[in-house]
Design a protein around this motif. Structure first.
Motif, PDB file in Angstrom:
ATOM      1  N   PRO A 142     -20.920  -8.752   3.302  1.00  0.00           N
ATOM      2  CA  PRO A 142     -19.845  -8.508   4.403  1.00  0.00           C
ATOM      3  C   PRO A 142     -18.986  -9.857   4.462  1.00  0.00           C
ATOM      4  O   PRO A 142     -19.196 -10.758   3.902  1.00  0.00           O
ATOM      5  N   SER A 143     -17.588  -9.399   4.959  1.00  0.00           N
ATOM      6  CA  SER A 143     -16.605 -10.455   5.351  1.00  0.00           C
ATOM      7  C   SER A 143     -17.075 -11.052   6.538  1.00  0.00           C
ATOM      8  O   SER A 143     -16.721 -12.267   6.753  1.00  0.00           O
ATOM      9  N   ASN A 144     -17.489 -10.254   7.661  1.00  0.00           N
ATOM     10  CA  ASN A 144     -17.831 -10.462   9.016  1.00  0.00           C
ATOM     11  C   ASN A 144     -18.710  -9.514   9.684  1.00  0.00           C
ATOM     12  O   ASN A 144     -18.849  -8.147   9.025  1.00  0.00           O
ATOM     13  N   ILE A 145     -19.479  -9.998  10.451  1.00  0.00           N
ATOM     14  CA  ILE A 145     -20.596  -9.235  10.984  1.00  0.00           C
ATOM     15  C   ILE A 145     -20.372  -8.889  12.399  1.00  0.00           C
ATOM     16  O   ILE A 145     -20.127  -9.945  13.201  1.00  0.00           O
ATOM     17  N   ASN A 146     -20.928  -7.680  12.716  1.00  0.00           N
ATOM     18  CA  ASN A 146     -20.883  -7.394  14.329  1.00  0.00           C
ATOM     19  C   ASN A 146     -22.262  -7.649  14.867  1.00  0.00           C
ATOM     20  O   ASN A 146     -23.336  -7.001  14.371  1.00  0.00           O
ATOM     21  N   ASP A 147     -22.393  -8.714  15.573  1.00  0.00           N
ATOM     22  CA  ASP A 147     -23.707  -9.000  16.242  1.00  0.00           C
ATOM     23  C   ASP A 147     -23.833  -8.603  17.901  1.00  0.00           C
ATOM     24  O   ASP A 147     -24.421  -9.430  18.731  1.00  0.00           O
ATOM     25  N   SER A 148     -23.211  -7.466  18.142  1.00  0.00           N
ATOM     26  CA  SER A 148     -23.123  -7.250  19.547  1.00  0.00           C
ATOM     27  C   SER A 148     -24.623  -7.071  20.247  1.00  0.00           C
ATOM     28  O   SER A 148     -24.668  -7.181  21.461  1.00  0.00           O
ATOM     29  N   GLU A 149     -25.514  -6.318  19.612  1.00  0.00           N
ATOM     30  CA  GLU A 149     -26.884  -6.208  19.809  1.00  0.00           C
ATOM     31  C   GLU A 149     -27.547  -7.500  20.353  1.00  0.00           C
ATOM     32  O   GLU A 149     -28.197  -7.621  21.235  1.00  0.00           O
ATOM     33  N   ALA A 150     -27.372  -8.357  19.311  1.00  0.00           N
ATOM     34  CA  ALA A 150     -28.154  -9.867  19.710  1.00  0.00           C
ATOM     35  C   ALA A 150     -27.451 -10.201  20.909  1.00  0.00           C
ATOM     36  O   ALA A 150     -27.917 -11.093  21.921  1.00  0.00           O
ATOM     37  N   ARG A 151     -25.930 -10.100  21.138  1.00  0.00           N
ATOM     38  CA  ARG A 151     -25.349 -10.793  22.632  1.00  0.00           C
ATOM     39  C   ARG A 151     -26.054 -10.183  23.656  1.00  0.00           C
ATOM     40  O   ARG A 151     -25.643 -10.653  24.871  1.00  0.00           O
ATOM     41  N   LYS A 152     -25.873  -8.808  23.663  1.00  0.00           N
ATOM     42  CA  LYS A 152     -26.286  -7.874  24.609  1.00  0.00           C
ATOM     43  C   LYS A 152     -27.834  -8.050  24.908  1.00  0.00           C
ATOM     44  O   LYS A 152     -28.168  -8.247  26.034  1.00  0.00           O
ATOM     45  N   ASP A 153     -28.711  -8.072  24.016  1.00  0.00           N
ATOM     46  CA  ASP A 153     -30.109  -7.986  24.188  1.00  0.00           C
ATOM     47  C   ASP A 153     -30.801  -9.374  24.764  1.00  0.00           C
ATOM     48  O   ASP A 153     -31.491  -9.488  25.706  1.00  0.00           O
ATOM     49  N   TRP A 154     -30.375 -10.435  24.178  1.00  0.00           N
ATOM     50  CA  TRP A 154     -30.875 -11.597  24.721  1.00  0.00           C
ATOM     51  C   TRP A 154     -29.829 -12.756  24.731  1.00  0.00           C
ATOM     52  O   TRP A 154     -30.156 -14.045  24.603  1.00  0.00           O
ATOM     53  N   ASN A 155     -28.595 -12.513  25.092  1.00  0.00           N
ATOM     54  CA  ASN A 155     -27.591 -13.262  25.535  1.00  0.00           C
ATOM     55  C   ASN A 155     -26.980 -14.442  24.368  1.00  0.00           C
ATOM     56  O   ASN A 155     -26.764 -15.510  24.844  1.00  0.00           O
ATOM     57  N   TRP A 156     -27.128 -13.935  23.238  1.00  0.00           N
ATOM     58  CA  TRP A 156     -26.653 -15.064  22.169  1.00  0.00           C
ATOM     59  C   TRP A 156     -25.358 -15.212  22.309  1.00  0.00           C
ATOM     60  O   TRP A 156     -24.328 -14.371  22.656  1.00  0.00           O
ATOM     61  N   LYS A 157     -24.904 -16.439  22.115  1.00  0.00           N
ATOM     62  CA  LYS A 157     -23.307 -17.055  21.954  1.00  0.00           C
ATOM     63  C   LYS A 157     -23.214 -18.086  20.988  1.00  0.00           C
ATOM     64  O   LYS A 157     -24.093 -19.009  21.217  1.00  0.00           O
ATOM     65  N   LYS A 173     -35.185  -5.591  21.129  1.00  0.00           N
ATOM     66  CA  LYS A 173     -34.866  -4.142  21.098  1.00  0.00           C
ATOM     67  C   LYS A 173     -35.168  -3.888  19.326  1.00  0.00           C
ATOM     68  O   LYS A 173     -35.556  -2.836  18.722  1.00  0.00           O
ATOM     69  N   VAL A 174     -34.724  -5.172  18.736  1.00  0.00           N
ATOM     70  CA  VAL A 174     -34.416  -4.712  17.232  1.00  0.00           C
ATOM     71  C   VAL A 174     -35.650  -5.430  16.574  1.00  0.00           C
ATOM     72  O   VAL A 174     -35.930  -6.703  16.457  1.00  0.00           O
ATOM     73  N   ARG A 175     -36.611  -4.670  16.143  1.00  0.00           N
ATOM     74  CA  ARG A 175     -37.747  -5.534  15.129  1.00  0.00           C
ATOM     75  C   ARG A 175     -37.521  -5.419  13.567  1.00  0.00           C
ATOM     76  O   ARG A 175     -38.658  -5.728  12.954  1.00  0.00           O
ATOM     77  N   THR A 176     -36.412  -5.001  13.194  1.00  0.00           N
ATOM     78  CA  THR A 176     -36.250  -5.235  11.749  1.00  0.00           C
ATOM     79  C   THR A 176     -35.595  -6.818  11.587  1.00  0.00           C
ATOM     80  O   THR A 176     -36.394  -7.697  11.425  1.00  0.00           O
ATOM     81  N   SER A 177     -34.610  -6.926  12.048  1.00  0.00           N
ATOM     82  CA  SER A 177     -33.899  -8.158  12.047  1.00  0.00           C
ATOM     83  C   SER A 177     -32.463  -7.882  12.867  1.00  0.00           C
ATOM     84  O   SER A 177     -31.684  -7.196  12.390  1.00  0.00           O
ATOM     85  N   TYR A 178     -32.087  -8.949  13.451  1.00  0.00           N
ATOM     86  CA  TYR A 178     -30.935  -9.067  14.390  1.00  0.00           C
ATOM     87  C   TYR A 178     -29.625  -9.316  13.522  1.00  0.00           C
ATOM     88  O   TYR A 178     -29.678 -10.663  12.808  1.00  0.00           O
ATOM     89  N   ASN A 179     -28.498  -8.792  13.316  1.00  0.00           N
ATOM     90  CA  ASN A 179     -27.070  -9.142  12.996  1.00  0.00           C
ATOM     91  C   ASN A 179     -27.055 -10.466  13.813  1.00  0.00           C
ATOM     92  O   ASN A 179     -26.997 -10.436  15.032  1.00  0.00           O
ATOM     93  N   LEU A 180     -26.451 -11.682  13.196  1.00  0.00           N
ATOM     94  CA  LEU A 180     -26.161 -12.685  13.710  1.00  0.00           C
ATOM     95  C   LEU A 180     -24.824 -13.276  13.239  1.00  0.00           C
ATOM     96  O   LEU A 180     -24.735 -13.218  11.983  1.00  0.00           O
ATOM     97  N   ALA A 181     -23.847 -13.583  14.039  1.00  0.00           N
ATOM     98  CA  ALA A 181     -22.535 -13.879  13.623  1.00  0.00           C
ATOM     99  C   ALA A 181     -22.086 -15.261  14.348  1.00  0.00           C
ATOM    100  O   ALA A 181     -22.448 -15.317  15.648  1.00  0.00           O
ATOM    101  N   ALA A 182     -21.255 -16.193  13.898  1.00  0.00           N
ATOM    102  CA  ALA A 182     -20.338 -16.825  14.580  1.00  0.00           C
ATOM    103  C   ALA A 182     -18.935 -16.777  14.142  1.00  0.00           C
ATOM    104  O   ALA A 182     -18.092 -16.512  14.758  1.00  0.00           O
ATOM    105  N   ILE A 183     -18.745 -17.421  12.941  1.00  0.00           N
ATOM    106  CA  ILE A 183     -17.245 -17.205  12.390  1.00  0.00           C
ATOM    107  C   ILE A 183     -17.436 -16.940  10.869  1.00  0.00           C
ATOM    108  O   ILE A 183     -18.307 -16.758  10.205  1.00  0.00           O
ATOM    109  N   ASP A 184     -16.073 -16.679  10.394  1.00  0.00           N
ATOM    110  CA  ASP A 184     -16.135 -16.347   8.907  1.00  0.00           C
ATOM    111  C   ASP A 184     -14.697 -17.105   8.417  1.00  0.00           C
ATOM    112  O   ASP A 184     -13.616 -17.252   9.233  1.00  0.00           O
TER     113      ASP A 184
END
Length: 313
Positions: free
Chosen positions: A280-295, A235-246
């Protein structure tokens, strides 16, 4: 899974490990590695390797035709700290390589394009905590400016020409297989080498500088997962936020000390501190997790344990 993949910039930190993984998934002959000069011996030996300048559209097209390439992973780029020293060179490499590949896709020579963006697209005015997918973006570095421009080019080519281009905004990437490549988050790679080689580390960021980070295994898996997702899921064609830890330099130091008790650290912030302070200190990547099940799979303790075991070997 019937893809033939060209990796541009395969000798870099991410390129080396992504190429290895792609070859294990798609087959060694199906993944053509390339860089502006010869690179990692294992990558050059384990499958096809071509010398390609990523800004040279004609050479890329010849290679695409020669191998019947369906996907291009464009990883060639000048990173944040290096780009500040060579602004014009960085802009030319980061932009012209992307436009060359997007044009090849527009002209139907390739089906899919992968291009990584970065947290460098954010700037001092961006909310630092839980940075959302859509927010204020006023990058203050050459690298960030080129990545933000690139995101909009990707979106434009998708909307206007139907190009299937996909992108992830990478945080700092941590790996032990290849040495750092000139980024601001590189301290989090170098610190492991220094812990074992010298027993002390001189950090170019201050002790409480919190930045988003990710283990290379997670970054590689996210990239392949994104590219294998159905087109309608993206759904995002600019670029997806992606996060793991900080974490901060102090926190990674304390984690390493559990394994290397005599390890010491000093802090001498340089010009890279200003770059880090704009991110940023930490990132919200809920769209990646929702759209294509990123974990993600690795936290700081797991990363530290895995790196130190491998480096000791």
């Amino acid at each position: 899974m019937n893809e033939t993949i060209l990796v541009l910039g395969a000798s870099g930190q991410i390129g080396t490990e992504l190429t290895e993984k792609l070859r294990s998934v798609y087959g060694k002959k199906q993944v053509i590695a390339s860089d502006i000069r010869g690179g990692n011996a294992a990558i050059m030996a384990s499958g096809p390797f071509e010398i390609i300048d990523a800004t040279d559209k004609e050479t890329i097209l010849k290679t695409v035709k020669k191998y019947k390439v369906t996907q291009v992973y464009l990883l060639a780029a000048m990173l944040s700290a290096t780009a500040e020293k060579y602004p014009q060179k960085a802009w030319n490499l980061n932009m012209n390589s992307l436009l060359a590949v997007l044009d090849l896709a527009k002209e139907n020579h390739i089906k899919q394009v992968y291009w990584p963006s970065s947290i460098a697209v954010f700037g001092p005015t961006t909310p630092k905590e839980n940075t959302p997918q859509k927010t204020i973006m006023e990058p203050s570095t050459v690298y960030g400016i080129s990545k933000l421009s690139g995101e909009f080019w990707c979106n434009y080519y998708h909307k206007k020409y139907g190009v299937d281009v996909r992108s992830l905004r990478f945080p700092g990437i941590i790996s032990w297989k290849s040495k750092p490549g000139g980024g601001t988050t590189d301290y989090a790679v170098d610190i492991y080498f220094k812990a074992l080689e010298d027993g002390n580390f001189n950090c170019f960021l201050s002790e409480n500088t919190r930045l988003p980070m990710m283990y290379m295994d997670d970054a590689v898996n996210a990239t392949i997962q994104l590219m294998q997702a159905k087109s309608e899921a993206i759904k995002v064609r600019t670029s997806y936020n992606l996060a793991a830890i900080d974490f901060t330099p102090k926190e990674i130091f304390e984690e390493i000390k559990k394994h290397v008790p005599d390890f010491t650290i000093t802090y001498n912030p340089d010009f890279r501190q200003q770059i880090a302070d704009s991110w940023p200190s930490n990132i919200n990547d809920s769209e990646a997790r929702k759209d294509w099940n990123w974990k993600h799979q690795f936290d700081l303790a797991a990363i530290t344990k895995d790196i130190l075991i491998n480096l000791k070997k």
